[in-house]
Design an enzyme around this catalytic site. Structure first.
Site, PDB file in Angstrom:
ATOM      1  N   HIS A  48       0.547  -1.293  -0.002  1.00  0.00           N
ATOM      2  CA  HIS A  48      -0.032  -0.137  -0.134  1.00  0.00           C
ATOM      3  C   HIS A  48       0.886   1.091   0.069  1.00  0.00           C
ATOM      4  O   HIS A  48       0.442   2.414   0.548  1.00  0.00           O
ATOM      5  CB  HIS A  48      -0.967  -0.018   1.294  1.00  0.00           C
ATOM      6  CG  HIS A  48      -1.821  -1.070   1.244  1.00  0.00           C
ATOM      7  ND1 HIS A  48      -2.909  -1.460   0.817  1.00  0.00           N
ATOM      8  CD2 HIS A  48      -1.485  -2.292   2.100  1.00  0.00           C
ATOM      9  CE1 HIS A  48      -3.450  -2.658   0.728  1.00  0.00           C
ATOM     10  NE2 HIS A  48      -2.615  -3.209   1.752  1.00  0.00           N
ATOM     11  N   SER A  62      14.567  20.296 -16.801  1.00  0.00           N
ATOM     12  CA  SER A  62      13.365  21.343 -17.043  1.00  0.00           C
ATOM     13  C   SER A  62      13.652  22.741 -17.831  1.00  0.00           C
ATOM     14  O   SER A  62      14.672  23.195 -17.544  1.00  0.00           O
ATOM     15  CB  SER A  62      12.805  21.606 -15.450  1.00  0.00           C
ATOM     16  OG  SER A  62      11.885  22.910 -15.663  1.00  0.00           O
ATOM     17  N   LYS A  91      15.777  20.521 -11.665  1.00  0.00           N
ATOM     18  CA  LYS A  91      15.217  19.236 -12.008  1.00  0.00           C
ATOM     19  C   LYS A  91      15.909  18.322 -12.674  1.00  0.00           C
ATOM     20  O   LYS A  91      16.756  18.413 -13.671  1.00  0.00           O
ATOM     21  CB  LYS A  91      13.899  19.630 -12.827  1.00  0.00           C
ATOM     22  CG  LYS A  91      12.889  20.412 -11.977  1.00  0.00           C
ATOM     23  CD  LYS A  91      12.304  19.640 -10.877  1.00  0.00           C
ATOM     24  CE  LYS A  91      11.345  18.585 -11.455  1.00  0.00           C
ATOM     25  NZ  LYS A  91      10.255  18.881 -11.993  1.00  0.00           N
ATOM     26  N   GLU A 124       8.650   7.240 -17.081  1.00  0.00           N
ATOM     27  CA  GLU A 124       7.362   7.853 -17.115  1.00  0.00           C
ATOM     28  C   GLU A 124       6.833   7.720 -18.696  1.00  0.00           C
ATOM     29  O   GLU A 124       5.662   7.141 -18.851  1.00  0.00           O
ATOM     30  CB  GLU A 124       7.606   9.486 -17.146  1.00  0.00           C
ATOM     31  CG  GLU A 124       7.636   9.856 -15.518  1.00  0.00           C
ATOM     32  CD  GLU A 124       8.090  11.412 -15.462  1.00  0.00           C
ATOM     33  OE1 GLU A 124       8.162  12.131 -16.554  1.00  0.00           O
ATOM     34  OE2 GLU A 124       8.260  11.629 -14.300  1.00  0.00           O
TER      35      GLU A 124
END
Length: 454
Positions: free
Chosen positions: A153, A274, A280, A287
């Site tokens: 979880h 970024s 970043k 992804e």
């Protein structure tokens, strides 16, 4: 192709709508291989002279060379890869080329081509899966003893190791390889000789053609043979499941590489920045893999929906199986290769993982097991440890720093050795059951995989 029956040419919009050569040209190697096997059977049946057969063979080999060198012009008016090659063959060698289509249909021709394509691509994908497994095993060996929290979880659950965690994906990809291998067996059946629907009165040796093309057997029902796309759907399912496993691994790495976790360090070569925020470092490969998995699911769904309502036998709807099939193989191939490369370059921050795994709550279940070994029924032990956890939280005192008196205030079943439960090394040594993450088990499994994948 059908000028004897029709008096008007096909409308331009219909040609645009119905052509497949813009994508099925990729089947050219398999189409030529199927044509050569068919021509050889025609020669054996006396339908071709030796001179005609040699002209066909040399003509097809020349066309293949031109395609591979980028010197072949594909015509939309000829619809597909089959007619483009046959038309060019006839242009080059004359009447012998017009004999090639004797006793076959584009229906069995495309079924042969697609099966040959699937077989070749499955073999390539199997190699890429094994390469992915080897990278995971090597990385598991590098961090075999690096302890981290395991999660259920997405909450800290029990301690495991990086090695054990990565080996879980080795197992998944092994099932994927096994499924693909099993799928290949059903793919590797020859429909050549089934004709358009009911074979032909000109009977060629189907077994000889199958053997020539490396098929294990032939189909036994001509109607099923030309309308069957089960093997395409099964292949797409196998590829989609590979995508699911890659996507789960990607999600783990997205979490591990975040500042909140900080377990994994992905290389600059496999991350992006970024355009606005200079700090970043984004896990774009992970992804994209998650996103592309949706495409794999969509490709499977598209073909299943296209097939579900078709009466026997061939219907033009079946043309819609090619682009999803090509796309899924391309997507999985690139995903496996780029993820393997990224994993090989990944580092684990062992200081960060050691801090995280130092959370004594991870050994709460071990504490319940400790009570069980002292004669307490598990449900009672679970409740007593739950009370100890509640006390720890309320007092803002780590579970392993509660005193013996505090433990005994909950239950006299807690003994003077209660704090030995919180020794992580000891906790791992006790996890000796097959499949559990003891250091010895993990190393044994690494050795097993290294031997198997060598």
């Amino acid at each position: 192709m059908w000028k004897g029956r029709f008096t008007r040419p096909t409308a331009d919009l219909v040609q645009q709508y119905g052509e497949s050569v813009s994508y099925d040209w990729r089947l050219y190697r398999h189409d030529i291989a199927g044509s050569l096997a068919h021509a050889k059977a025609q020669l054996s049946a006396g339908l071709l002279t030796r001179e005609e057969f040699e002209a066909i063979r040399e003509g097809l080999q020349g066309i293949r060379a031109d395609i591979e060198q980028g010197n072949f012009s594909w015509s939309r008016e000829l619809e597909d890869v089959h007619m483009n090659i046959e038309s060019e063959l006839t242009r080059r060698i004359g009447a012998a080329g017009a004999k090639l289509h004797t006793a076959r249909s584009r229906n069995d021709q495309v079924a042969v081509d697609t099966r040959l394509y699937c077989r070749a691509e499955i073999d390539r994908t199997l190699g890429e899966l094994r390469a992915m497994q080897r990278v995971l095993v090597d990385k598991a060996a590098e961090y075999a003893g690096t302890m981290i929290p395991g999660y259920t979880h997405l909450q800290r659950a029990q301690p495991v190791t990086v090695g054990h965690h990565l080996l879980a994906y080795v197992e998944m990809f092994d099932r994927d390889a096994d499924r693909l291998g099993d799928c290949r067996r059903r793919v590797n059946v020859s429909p050549l000789g089934s004709g358009a629907i009911a074979g032909s009165t000109i009977n060629l040796d189907r077994h000889a053609m199958a053997e020539e093309l490396g098929f294990d057997s032939i189909t036994e029902n001509s109607m099923d043979a030309i309308s069957d796309r089960d093997y395409v759907m099964e292949t797409l399912f196998c590829l989609a499941l590979i995508g699911a496993h890659l996507s789960r691994l990607s999600e783990d790495l997205v979490l591990w590489s975040s500042a909140e976790f900080g377990f994994a360090i992905l290389s600059d070569a496999h991350t992006t920045g970024s355009s606005l925020m200079p700090q970043k470092k984004n896990p774009d490969v992970c992804e994209l893999t998650r996103g592309k998995t949706g495409r794999l699911y969509g490709n499977l769904s598209a073909v299943m929906v296209a097939v579900k309502g078709l009466p026997l036998t061939y219907n033009r709807d079946l043309q819609e199986d090619k682009e999803p099939l090509f796309d899924s193989f391309d997507t999985v191939s690139l995903a496996l290769r780029v993820n393997a490369e990224m994993l090989a370059a990944m580092k684990i921050d062992t200081l960060r993982t050691r801090t995280a795994v130092g959370d004594p709550m991870l050994l709460a279940t071990d504490l319940a097991d400790y009570l069980v070994k002292r004669g307490v029924p598990f449900r009672s032990a679970h409740e007593l440890v739950g009370r100890a956890v509640a006390l720890s939280v309320s007092m803002k005192t780590p579970l392993d720093q509660l005193t013996l008196e505090q433990y005994r205030s909950i239950s006299p079943a807690f003994g003077e050795d209660v704090h030995t439960v919180f020794d992580l090394e000891r906790a791992f040594r006790l996890r000796v059951n097959p499949g559990a993450p003891s250091f010895a088990n993990t190393q044994n499994r690494i050795d097993f995989w290294k031997n198997r994948l060598s």
